[in-house]
Design an enzyme around this catalytic site. Sequence first.
Site, PDB file in Angstrom:
ATOM      1  N   ARG A   9       2.291 -29.140  -6.759  1.00 24.29           N
ATOM      2  CA  ARG A   9       2.073 -29.708  -8.100  1.00 24.29           C
ATOM      3  C   ARG A   9       0.693 -30.323  -8.286  1.00 24.29           C
ATOM      4  NH1 ARG A   9       7.811 -32.403  -7.421  1.00 24.29           N
ATOM      5  NH2 ARG A   9       6.837 -32.539  -5.385  1.00 24.29           N
ATOM      6  N   ASN A  31      -5.446 -10.180  -3.907  1.00 22.22           N
ATOM      7  CA  ASN A  31      -5.135  -9.673  -2.563  1.00 22.22           C
ATOM      8  C   ASN A  31      -4.641  -8.226  -2.669  1.00 22.22           C
ATOM      9  OD1 ASN A  31      -2.886 -10.695  -3.910  1.00 22.22           O
ATOM     10  ND2 ASN A  31      -1.843 -11.443  -2.085  1.00 22.22           N
ATOM     11  N   GLN A  67       1.846  -6.381  -3.476  1.00 21.94           N
ATOM     12  CA  GLN A  67       2.399  -6.589  -2.130  1.00 21.94           C
ATOM     13  C   GLN A  67       3.764  -5.883  -2.016  1.00 21.94           C
ATOM     14  OE1 GLN A  67       1.056  -9.819  -3.710  1.00 21.94           O
ATOM     15  NE2 GLN A  67      -0.749  -8.713  -3.079  1.00 21.94           N
ATOM     16  N   GLY A 115      -4.601  -4.264  -3.769  1.00 19.24           N
ATOM     17  CA  GLY A 115      -5.565  -3.193  -3.971  1.00 19.24           C
ATOM     18  C   GLY A 115      -4.762  -1.966  -4.362  1.00 19.24           C
ATOM     19  N   HIS A 116      -4.767  -1.637  -5.658  1.00 17.66           N
ATOM     20  CA  HIS A 116      -3.948  -0.518  -6.151  1.00 17.66           C
ATOM     21  C   HIS A 116      -4.869   0.615  -6.582  1.00 17.66           C
ATOM     22  CE1 HIS A 116      -0.406  -3.433  -7.228  1.00 17.66           C
ATOM     23  NE2 HIS A 116      -0.754  -3.479  -5.959  1.00 17.66           N
ATOM     24  N   PRO A 128      -8.478  -1.208   8.944  1.00 17.50           N
ATOM     25  CA  PRO A 128      -7.588  -0.093   9.280  1.00 17.50           C
ATOM     26  C   PRO A 128      -6.140  -0.568   9.208  1.00 17.50           C
ATOM     27  CG  PRO A 128      -8.928  -0.766  11.191  1.00 17.50           C
ATOM     28  CD  PRO A 128      -9.309  -1.651  10.064  1.00 17.50           C
ATOM     29  N   THR A 153      -5.934 -11.879   3.384  1.00 19.69           N
ATOM     30  CA  THR A 153      -7.052 -11.151   2.794  1.00 19.69           C
ATOM     31  C   THR A 153      -8.237 -12.093   2.535  1.00 19.69           C
ATOM     32  OG1 THR A 153      -6.149 -11.540   0.599  1.00 19.69           O
ATOM     33  CG2 THR A 153      -5.521  -9.466   1.665  1.00 19.69           C
ATOM     34  N   ASP A 205       0.811  -1.218   0.000  1.00 20.72           N
ATOM     35  CA  ASP A 205       0.000   0.000   0.000  1.00 20.72           C
ATOM     36  C   ASP A 205       0.843   1.266   0.000  1.00 20.72           C
ATOM     37  OD1 ASP A 205      -2.214  -1.697   0.158  1.00 20.72           O
ATOM     38  OD2 ASP A 205      -2.084  -1.760   2.342  1.00 20.72           O
ATOM     39  N   GLU A 206       1.995   1.207  -0.647  1.00 17.59           N
ATOM     40  CA  GLU A 206       2.903   2.355  -0.676  1.00 17.59           C
ATOM     41  C   GLU A 206       2.461   3.397  -1.708  1.00 17.59           C
ATOM     42  OE1 GLU A 206       3.859  -0.787  -1.211  1.00 17.59           O
ATOM     43  OE2 GLU A 206       5.376  -1.367   0.256  1.00 17.59           O
ATOM     44  N   GLY A 207       1.576   2.977  -2.624  1.00 17.73           N
ATOM     45  CA  GLY A 207       1.183   3.876  -3.712  1.00 17.73           C
ATOM     46  C   GLY A 207       1.715   3.353  -5.048  1.00 17.73           C
ATOM     47  N   LYS A 208       1.819   2.020  -5.154  1.00 19.18           N
ATOM     48  CA  LYS A 208       2.329   1.424  -6.403  1.00 19.18           C
ATOM     49  C   LYS A 208       1.383   1.705  -7.572  1.00 19.18           C
ATOM     50  CE  LYS A 208       2.409  -2.611  -4.366  1.00 19.18           C
ATOM     51  NZ  LYS A 208       2.130  -2.229  -2.974  1.00 19.18           N
TER      52      LYS A 208
HETATM   53  P1  GDP Z   1      -0.683   0.300  -3.516  1.00 18.24           P
HETATM   54  O1  GDP Z   1      -1.310  -0.957  -3.018  1.00 18.24           O
HETATM   55  O2  GDP Z   1       0.787   0.326  -3.294  1.00 18.24           O
HETATM   56  O3  GDP Z   1      -1.043   0.629  -4.942  1.00 18.24           O
HETATM   57  O4  GDP Z   1      -1.286   1.470  -2.611  1.00 18.24           O
HETATM   58  P2  GDP Z   1      -2.848   1.693  -2.228  1.00 18.24           P
HETATM   59  O5  GDP Z   1      -3.550   2.197  -3.429  1.00 18.24           O
HETATM   60  O6  GDP Z   1      -3.371   0.475  -1.537  1.00 18.24           O
HETATM   61  O7  GDP Z   1      -2.719   2.797  -1.092  1.00 18.24           O
HETATM   62  C1  GDP Z   1      -2.114   4.023  -1.354  1.00 18.24           C
HETATM   63  C2  GDP Z   1      -3.129   5.142  -1.069  1.00 18.24           C
HETATM   64  O8  GDP Z   1      -2.441   6.370  -1.002  1.00 18.24           O
HETATM   65  C3  GDP Z   1      -4.156   5.318  -2.162  1.00 18.24           C
HETATM   66  O9  GDP Z   1      -5.363   5.731  -1.574  1.00 18.24           O
HETATM   67  C4  GDP Z   1      -3.578   6.431  -3.043  1.00 18.24           C
HETATM   68  O10 GDP Z   1      -4.561   7.165  -3.746  1.00 18.24           O
HETATM   69  C5  GDP Z   1      -2.912   7.282  -2.005  1.00 18.24           C
HETATM   70  N1  GDP Z   1      -1.705   8.001  -2.447  1.00 18.24           N
HETATM   71  C6  GDP Z   1      -0.724   7.600  -3.303  1.00 18.24           C
HETATM   72  N2  GDP Z   1       0.263   8.519  -3.351  1.00 18.24           N
HETATM   73  C7  GDP Z   1      -0.094   9.505  -2.500  1.00 18.24           C
HETATM   74  C8  GDP Z   1       0.530  10.730  -2.077  1.00 18.24           C
HETATM   75  O11 GDP Z   1       1.635  11.074  -2.490  1.00 18.24           O
HETATM   76  N3  GDP Z   1      -0.144  11.481  -1.156  1.00 18.24           N
HETATM   77  C9  GDP Z   1      -1.380  11.112  -0.660  1.00 18.24           C
HETATM   78  N4  GDP Z   1      -1.954  11.909   0.233  1.00 18.24           N
HETATM   79  N5  GDP Z   1      -1.974   9.987  -1.038  1.00 18.24           N
HETATM   80  C10 GDP Z   1      -1.339   9.187  -1.933  1.00 18.24           C
HETATM   81  P1  IMO Z   2      -0.898  -4.255  -2.234  1.00 19.27           P
HETATM   82  O1  IMO Z   2      -0.490  -4.786  -3.587  1.00 19.27           O
HETATM   83  C1  IMO Z   2      -0.870  -4.817   2.074  1.00 19.27           C
HETATM   84  C2  IMO Z   2      -1.009  -8.984   3.513  1.00 19.27           C
HETATM   85  C3  IMO Z   2      -2.253  -9.444   4.243  1.00 19.27           C
HETATM   86  C4  IMO Z   2      -1.647 -10.477   5.199  1.00 19.27           C
HETATM   87  C5  IMO Z   2      -0.563 -11.118   4.336  1.00 19.27           C
HETATM   88  C6  IMO Z   2      -0.977 -12.432   3.687  1.00 19.27           C
HETATM   89  O2  IMO Z   2      -2.183  -3.500  -2.251  1.00 19.27           O
HETATM   90  O3  IMO Z   2       0.225  -3.532  -1.580  1.00 19.27           O
HETATM   91  P2  IMO Z   2      -2.576 -13.036   1.648  1.00 19.27           P
HETATM   92  O4  IMO Z   2      -4.049 -12.790   1.443  1.00 19.27           O
HETATM   93  O5  IMO Z   2      -1.687 -12.452   0.607  1.00 19.27           O
HETATM   94  O6  IMO Z   2      -2.274 -14.499   1.896  1.00 19.27           O
HETATM   95  O7  IMO Z   2      -2.233 -12.291   3.056  1.00 19.27           O
HETATM   96  O8  IMO Z   2      -0.228 -10.170   3.331  1.00 19.27           O
HETATM   97  N1  IMO Z   2      -1.252  -8.404   2.163  1.00 19.27           N
HETATM   98  C7  IMO Z   2      -1.167  -7.099   1.889  1.00 19.27           C
HETATM   99  N2  IMO Z   2      -0.922  -6.028   2.690  1.00 19.27           N
HETATM  100  N3  IMO Z   2      -1.008  -4.645   0.746  1.00 19.27           N
HETATM  101  C8  IMO Z   2      -1.233  -5.711  -0.072  1.00 19.27           C
HETATM  102  O9  IMO Z   2      -1.248  -5.590  -1.403  1.00 19.27           O
HETATM  103  C9  IMO Z   2      -1.348  -6.994   0.493  1.00 19.27           C
HETATM  104  N4  IMO Z   2      -1.577  -8.234  -0.007  1.00 19.27           N
HETATM  105  C10 IMO Z   2      -1.502  -9.084   1.021  1.00 19.27           C
HETATM  106  O10 IMO Z   2      -2.867  -8.379   4.936  1.00 19.27           O
HETATM  107  O11 IMO Z   2      -1.002  -9.811   6.254  1.00 19.27           O
HETATM  108 MG    MG Z   3      -2.871  -1.605  -1.773  1.00 18.10          MG
END
Ligand code: GDP
Ligand code: IMO
Ligand code: MG
Length: 428
Positions: free
Chosen positions: A142, A38, A223, A40-41, A303, A128, A13-16
């Site tokens: 396998r 799993n 991830q 969520g981008h 959360p 997830t 969830d870094e903002g990929k």
């Molecule tokens: P991903 O899984 O790495 O793609 O990240 P997520 O989409 O799950 O979570 C990142 C969240 O941060 C999303 O709601 C984005 O819209 C938001 N986001 C990404 N870059 C930034 C930023 O530079 N600032 C802010 N405030 N939000 C950002």
């Molecule tokens: P993105 O691509 C954050 C976490 C789950 C759990 C562990 C194993 O949006 O960054 P799984 O369902 O993969 O067997 O769960 O990994 N997890 C994530 N946490 N961002 C994700 O994806 C994740 N995908 C899995 O919360 O701790």
């Molecule tokens: Mg995500």
Amino acid sequence: MPGIVLIGAQWGDEGKGKATDLIGTKVDYVARFNGGNNAGHSVVVGNESYALHLLPSGIINPHLTPVIGNGVVVDPEVLFQEIDGLEARGIDCSHLKVSEAAHIIAPYHRTLDKVTERFLGKHKIGTTGRGIGPAYADKINRVGIRVHDLFNAKHLHDKVEASLHQKNQMLVKLYNRRPIDVDQTTDELLKLGERLKPYVANTGLILNKALDEGKTVLFEGAQATMLDVDHGTYPFVTSSNPTAGGACTGTGVGPTKITRVIGVSKAYATRVGEGPFPTELFDESGEWLRQQGHEFGVTTGRPRRCGWFDAVVNRYASQVNGLTDIVLTKLDVLTGLKEIPICVAYDVDGERHDDMPTDQAAFAAAKPIYETMPGWDEDISDCHTFEELPATCQDYVKRLEELSNCRISAIGTGPQRDHIISVHSLID
Ligand code: GDP
Ligand code: IMO
Ligand code: MG
């Protein structure tokens, strides 16, 4: 022949999604190589917000070809829901290519994910619940079902039978559930296969040809480094390799074709699910970060646990992935803090560790050693050059760069496409 890998440097969830979308305007192919739904981008374009789970985030850019590589586990029902949802919003998905060698998440994998977590009780991973672990377990055991198996009824029936033979014993005798019917499961999968067929392709060949022709391919990781089954906080990890090496095994492209490895990292840290997290905040600062950063999961709505930037994790991510660049996101979220702590090393039983401990018991016992930087109050969302950032904000970024052993090439200042400061080009 630019082959650009983009991965998560922390716990996900870094903002990929946003970073992929940003580079996506300049690439020809975007390929997912690991994980499944799993992920969520999020991508925000103007007033439109998209949450991608299985499809590559690049699909929002109409000119490029989206690819789901062999390393991904595909839940066809989820794939069709996502395609239908996007097409209803005017995004064309007809050019999607799905690897014939990708493994399928069958309904029984979802069931097993949930019952296994319940059975683990206090030892649960906090998955997830999407069937990811059981589908990868079948792959390694396998007894998995691959995309091309969906096109041969007899062959598929044999495979489903082999896969369910042991699982049904477990479901009935251990988990006290009803057995899963082989014929019914085979029929369901055959129907899904019919709809999947037009998208199925030899994606390894397509991507290699594209690279040989000088096209640009972006490999979009799901991830993150600390969730990697080999390099993460095992056993609190996902079941795939989200690190840069996974881009090769997960698409069939050799390492000599990779020219760049971009790590995406938040200006602080978050984690969803169970497992150790040294800089986690349990006080009001953690709640403040959660509210300011809207830290709630895109996939499960849970959360997110929040904490300060952990430079040990980021140095480790630079090492494991061979990072060439970092995209630092969510710097704007820290606006308003008087002081910002950065974890520079760990204290494990009185001993200082500058590098990631390999022993998970040591990592679980790690106490952060902090240094503190002054914060800033100015709104930075309209800053478009590094120099426009407040001086203390510039210092914070420079310190993160120094501590991470990798240059920071772009800085996120908000969720929108244009909320970005470009320091070095990410494509050349
Ligand atoms: P991903 O899984 O790495 O793609 O990240 P997520 O989409 O799950 O979570 C990142 C969240 O941060 C999303 O709601 C984005 O819209 C938001 N986001 C990404 N870059 C930034 C930023 O530079 N600032 C802010 N405030 N939000 C950002
Ligand atoms: P993105 O691509 C954050 C976490 C789950 C759990 C562990 C194993 O949006 O960054 P799984 O369902 O993969 O067997 O769960 O990994 N997890 C994530 N946490 N961002 C994700 O994806 C994740 N995908 C899995 O919360 O701790
Ligand atoms: Mg995500």
